[in-house]
Design a protein around this motif. Structure first.
Motif: not given
Length: 241
Positions: A62, A87-90, A92-93, A108-109, A112, A116
């Motif tokens: 961020q 973190q996996k939810n970050k 794409n950014k 796992e990371v 992911a 993508r």
């Protein structure tokens, strides 16, 4: 801190890198200096760039997303690494901002990220992080787990020729324990160097050449133990706000 102070600090760090390289019998040019800009403003980034820095590191997606896109046209020839835990939810950014992701710490990371890659047009460089003693326990918990990630990446590249070219394992990274015990610090760095040798022996990753280790408090020891990339924040910019 003003631009002349940052330039002076960079010159002092480069001199210390030179001396550490000489002690280790290494070429100073083999060691890259990264400016870690976490919590430091855009003005400090530009001052470091104008003083010769071309490699920058940020810990958080961020913060990087806020600071770097407006600056990239002014930072011609620079590269930006993410050096914190991803973190996996970050993901794409992160893939849209960074040139390299250094804190890859689990299969796992990695999975992911590989899922993508279609969002990239240029290759993304990866550094696998090995836990070697730093208290936060960031990184793969063992060499076996790190090797499992290497195996996954090698298999992915072999089976997916087009997307395989978009991901490059560039090296390994670690954080030594924050201590005055030089033996503990050296042990951490020597563990990473040994892990790099093991990966190089087992796998044929063409661009796998880097050891990212060493920060403001221990980078000279890291260089003596084989670091090719030191991550310096406080010693360049002063204490974070």
């Amino acid at each position: 801190m003003n631009d002349s102070q940052i330039a002076d600090n960079i010159a002092r760090i480069q001199e210390r890198i030179l001396r550490a390289a000489e002690r280790a019998g290494r070429a100073p040019q083999s060691i890259a200096l990264m400016a870690v800009t976490k919590f430091h403003p855009a003005e400090a980034i530009l001052d470091a760039y104008h003083a010769g820095i071309r490699l920058f590191g940020e810990n958080r997606v961020q913060e990087a997303q806020t600071k770097y896109p407006p600056l990239r046209d002014s930072l011609v020839g620079s590269r930006l690494h993410m050096i914190g835990t991803l973190q996996k939810n970050k993901i794409n950014k992160a893939l849209g901002i960074f040139d390299a992701l250094e804190g890859i710490d689990s299969v796992e990371v990695l999975e992911a990220i590989l899922a993508r890659l279609s969002s990239r047009t240029e290759p993304i460089e990866l550094f696998f992080e090995l836990h070697t003693g730093e208290e936060s326990k960031a990184g793969f918990p063992s060499l076996d787990e790190l090797l499992r990630a290497c195996d996954l990446l090698a298999s992915f590249a072999a089976e997916n020729r087009e997307e395989g070219r978009l991901v490059v394992l560039r090296g390994l990274m670690t954080m030594a324990p924050f201590t005055t015990d030089e033996r503990a610090i050296r042990h951490s760095f020597s563990m990473l160097a040994a892990a790099k040798a093991e990966v190089a022996q087992r796998f044929d990753f063409v661009h796998f050449t880097e050891l990212s280790m060493g920060m403001s408090n221990d980078f000279e020891i890291a260089i003596e133990e084989g670091s090719t990339l030191v991550r310096i924040g406080t010693a360049l910019f002063g204490e974070r706000a």
